[in-house]
Write a protein that holds these residues in place. Structure first.
Motif, short mmCIF file in Angstrom:
data_model
loop_
_atom_site.label_atom_id
_atom_site.label_comp_id
_atom_site.label_asym_id
_atom_site.label_seq_id
_atom_site.Cartn_x
_atom_site.Cartn_y
_atom_site.Cartn_z
N ARG A 138 33.80 29.31 54.72
CA ARG A 138 32.55 30.30 54.77
C ARG A 138 33.25 31.67 53.86
NH1 ARG A 138 31.28 28.62 59.93
NH2 ARG A 138 32.81 30.20 60.87
N ILE A 139 34.64 31.92 53.93
CA ILE A 139 35.13 32.95 53.27
C ILE A 139 35.09 32.55 51.86
CG2 ILE A 139 37.16 34.16 52.65
CD1 ILE A 139 37.68 34.25 55.99
N ARG A 140 35.34 31.16 51.67
CA ARG A 140 35.65 30.83 50.21
C ARG A 140 34.17 30.80 49.27
NH1 ARG A 140 38.75 26.78 47.43
NH2 ARG A 140 37.66 25.93 45.46
N HIS A 141 33.27 30.66 50.21
CA HIS A 141 31.83 30.71 49.61
C HIS A 141 31.88 32.12 49.20
CE1 HIS A 141 27.66 31.22 48.95
NE2 HIS A 141 27.64 32.24 50.01
N ILE A 144 33.43 32.94 46.26
CA ILE A 144 32.96 32.76 44.70
C ILE A 144 31.54 33.49 44.62
CG2 ILE A 144 31.42 30.68 44.06
CD1 ILE A 144 33.08 28.97 45.81
N PHE A 145 30.79 33.89 45.33
CA PHE A 145 29.60 34.94 45.14
C PHE A 145 30.30 36.15 44.73
CE2 PHE A 145 26.64 38.01 46.58
CZ PHE A 145 25.44 37.67 45.78
N ALA A 146 31.39 36.84 45.34
CA ALA A 146 31.85 37.98 44.93
C ALA A 146 32.28 37.97 43.47
CB ALA A 146 32.86 38.50 45.95
N VAL A 147 33.09 37.00 43.24
CA VAL A 147 33.60 36.81 41.72
C VAL A 147 32.36 36.92 40.61
CG1 VAL A 147 34.60 35.28 40.05
CG2 VAL A 147 35.74 35.57 42.33
N HIS A 148 31.43 36.09 41.16
CA HIS A 148 30.19 36.32 39.85
C HIS A 148 29.43 37.69 40.11
CE1 HIS A 148 30.39 32.20 38.69
NE2 HIS A 148 30.39 31.83 39.86
N ASN A 149 29.58 38.08 41.32
CA ASN A 149 28.73 39.42 41.43
C ASN A 149 29.52 40.68 40.54
OD1 ASN A 149 26.56 40.28 42.76
ND2 ASN A 149 27.65 41.09 44.40
N PHE A 150 30.84 40.61 40.68
CA PHE A 150 31.86 41.50 40.21
C PHE A 150 31.48 41.56 38.85
CE2 PHE A 150 35.69 42.59 38.05
CZ PHE A 150 36.01 43.76 38.41
N PHE A 151 31.62 40.37 37.99
CA PHE A 151 31.60 40.28 36.55
C PHE A 151 30.34 40.37 35.93
CE2 PHE A 151 35.75 37.84 37.02
CZ PHE A 151 36.30 38.58 36.36
N ASN A 152 29.42 40.01 36.75
CA ASN A 152 27.95 40.33 36.46
C ASN A 152 27.84 41.74 36.35
OD1 ASN A 152 25.24 39.51 35.77
ND2 ASN A 152 24.58 40.21 37.62
N GLN A 153 28.12 42.56 37.53
CA GLN A 153 28.05 44.09 37.48
C GLN A 153 28.61 44.65 36.30
OE1 GLN A 153 29.12 45.20 41.37
NE2 GLN A 153 27.59 44.28 42.27
N LYS A 154 29.67 44.06 35.69
CA LYS A 154 30.31 44.78 34.72
C LYS A 154 30.07 44.33 33.40
CE LYS A 154 34.60 46.25 35.38
NZ LYS A 154 34.21 47.67 36.13
N GLY A 155 28.75 43.31 33.58
CA GLY A 155 28.40 43.02 31.96
C GLY A 155 29.25 42.04 31.22
N MET A 268 39.28 43.85 40.05
CA MET A 268 38.39 42.87 40.69
C MET A 268 39.16 42.30 42.13
SD MET A 268 38.77 39.10 39.25
CE MET A 268 40.47 38.69 39.89
N LEU A 269 40.64 42.39 42.10
CA LEU A 269 41.30 42.20 43.39
C LEU A 269 40.79 43.02 44.52
CD1 LEU A 269 44.85 41.28 41.90
CD2 LEU A 269 43.16 39.56 42.94
N GLN A 270 40.80 44.59 44.30
CA GLN A 270 40.31 45.14 45.26
C GLN A 270 38.94 44.94 45.59
OE1 GLN A 270 41.52 49.04 43.83
NE2 GLN A 270 43.49 49.21 45.35
N TYR A 271 37.87 44.81 44.85
CA TYR A 271 36.68 44.43 45.08
C TYR A 271 36.64 43.11 45.93
CZ TYR A 271 31.64 43.21 44.31
OH TYR A 271 30.40 42.65 44.46
N LEU A 272 37.23 42.05 45.69
CA LEU A 272 37.03 40.77 46.18
C LEU A 272 37.53 41.17 47.67
CD1 LEU A 272 38.29 37.94 43.78
CD2 LEU A 272 36.05 38.76 44.28
N VAL A 273 38.83 41.67 47.85
CA VAL A 273 39.32 41.74 49.26
C VAL A 273 38.44 42.68 50.03
CG1 VAL A 273 41.31 42.73 50.64
CG2 VAL A 273 41.59 41.39 48.52
#
Length: 483
Positions: A138-141, A144-155, A268-273
């Motif tokens: 569940r954390i892995r999922h 994955i969502f957070a990675v795409h979210n982070f980069f999407n928000q940054k364009g 990115m790392l701080q966002y994911l954690v």
């Protein structure tokens, strides 16, 4: 039961609503029964927490209760009431019970007891049903969502780079070959070499070790891109840190130098954690408590400096320390473990490749915060990294985390054609195979930077697991391609 809609156990426990009827479906974790009542702990994967089913043996068919063993799949309807016991706020008083799938208790390998990680790897097809692996996946999922979210928000633009490639980005040569040739009757050239002109791609190809080189091409048009895909290394390594198939996150940015690269990686790392702490609280608490329990009988010196939740907060709450490789070598050379010969690999001179023990010393003992190491000797780094003016170092950076060591590796890329060609010659990288890569330095070259984050390394850190085989559903390692 078919007309009623199933309610997820997560939703039931979050709402805490009582006095309503519900249909639940899931797998039995445990069952306790006496002549007056049966208690069944049901889990449907939506949360680490179980819902307690309370069944009256006088109202529910004895054969159904008998078949409701650990591992069996059930559907139950009933009324949600305030729980009498501790550990949960609501429970379901069962009105109807259906066994969707039985699990023979004599043969079902996952019983309610402590199983070793090694045993669970042998039954990786069942291990998601344990609390530990349910939490991990569940954390892995969420990550994955957070990675795409982070980069999407940054364009950033997500680019799918090829899985089959004719280049070896790392120059390591440890790749899995891709071929359709008949291995029992391999065509040969007049010189006796394998005749790849008869192969599917008419040249030698392999599974990719990195999407970086193709990612750079995309960044030279789209500005900022990221890849998130599978990568493969045919390294015959059985350590707790290596997989033959794993996932990589690789952003590339035009018009960015090494400082911009380090800024993005830290953010990115701080966002994911931070995302994990906010959205995976129950699963993280379970894994934290598990780690505390596993370490309670160890000597003080063998226990982690910080336990899981504290390590995660440590990353979110501290600015990363930026240190040059040269400064780090001085710190390590003068450190107590080096002087007392406690390091397995002693640091004698500038130019040494840092090992995990050195990286962890810098983070956990010396700086006591995550560390970004920059400006490594060019001789221990890849051909594509930008050469610094000193002629000895390259604009590279690694990010070091507690308990893990290196988690991110990146660099400013060499955008000057003459310098890049010179470095490829020095390192024996064939220029004719990478003509397209060199062309981006001929046609509108620009300063650019990027990094790679091994996704499983990140999940190791976020879950507190110690073996990388336990953070990917079906690990691929030497001699193991099961399931």
């Amino acid at each position: 039961m078919s007309s009623e809609k199933r309610t997820k156990i997560l939703d039931i426990l979050q709402s805490g609503e009582v006095g309503t009827s519900a249909l639940v479906k899931g797998w039995v974790r445990t069952k306790r029964q006496n002549k007056n009542v049966a208690f069944i702990a049901l889990n449907d994967g939506s949360t680490i927490n179980n819902l307690q089913l309370v069944a009256d043996p006088n109202l529910i068919d004895e054969a159904l209760l008998k078949a409701s063993t650990t591992g069996a799949c059930l559907a139950a309807t009933g009324e949600l009431v305030a729980s009498q016991g501790s550990g949960q706020s609501v429970e379901l008083i069962v009105k109807t019970l259906e066994v969707l799938g039985e699990a023979d208790p004599e043969k079902y390998p996952l019983q309610p007891k402590k199983h070793s990680m090694e045993f669970l790897r042998e039954i990786a097809y069942l291990r998601p049903r344990t609390n530990t692996f349910g939490a991990i996946f569940r954390i892995r999922h969420a990550m994955i969502f957070a990675v795409h979210n982070f980069f999407n928000q940054k364009g950033f633009v997500n680019v799918h780079t090829p899985i089959i490639t004719a280049s070896d980005a790392e120059g390591a040569g440890e790749t899995f070959k891709v071929t359709t040739l008949d291995l029992n009757n391999v065509p040969k050239t007049e010189e006796g070499a394998v005749d790849h002109s008869q192969d599917f791609f008419e040249k030698e190809t392999n599974l990719t070790v990195s999407g970086q080189l193709e990612g750079e091409l995309a960044a030279m048009a789209l500005g900022q891109i990221y890849t998130f895909g599978p990568t493969f290394r045919a390294e015959n390594s059985n350590t707790t840190r290596h997989l033959a198939e794993f996932w990589m996150i690789e952003p590339e940015m035009a018009f960015a130098d090494l400082d911009d690269d380090a800024d993005l990686a830290e953010e990115m790392l701080q966002y994911l954690v931070g995302y994990a702490l906010e959205h995976c609280a129950d699963d993280l608490q379970f894994l934290h408590d598990r780690e505390v329990e596993e370490n309670k009988n160890k000597k003080e010196t063998e226990r982690p400096e910080l336990y899981l939740l504290d390590r995660l907060k440590f990353v979110v709450e501290n600015d990363f320390e930026r240190v040059t490789y040269t400064e780090a070598i001085q710190v390590l050379r003068n450190s107590k473990p080096n002087k007392k010969k406690k390091f397995k690999y002693l640091i004698d001179e500038w130019g040494a490749d840092l090992q995990s023990e050195h990286e962890r010393y810098l983070v956990e003992k010396h700086y006591k915060k995550p560390v970004i190491l920059t400006d490594y000797p060019k001789d221990i780094k890849a051909f594509y990294m930008r050469q610094n003016d000193d002629g000895k170092t390259v604009a590279a950076m690694d990010i070091l985390f507690p308990g893990i060591g290196e988690i991110v590796g990146g660099s400013q890329r060499e955008e000057r054609l003459d310098k890049l060609e010179q470095r490829m010659d020095e390192m024996g990288v064939p220029k004719e195979e990478l003509w397209w890569y060199l062309d981006t330095r001929r046609f509108g070259s620009a300063p650019h930077s990027g990094f790679g984050l091994g996704f499983e390394r990140m999940i190791l850190f976020v879950t507190g697991m110690t073996n990388i085989r336990d953070v990917i559903p079906f690990p691929r390692t030497p001699g193991n391609a099961e399931f």
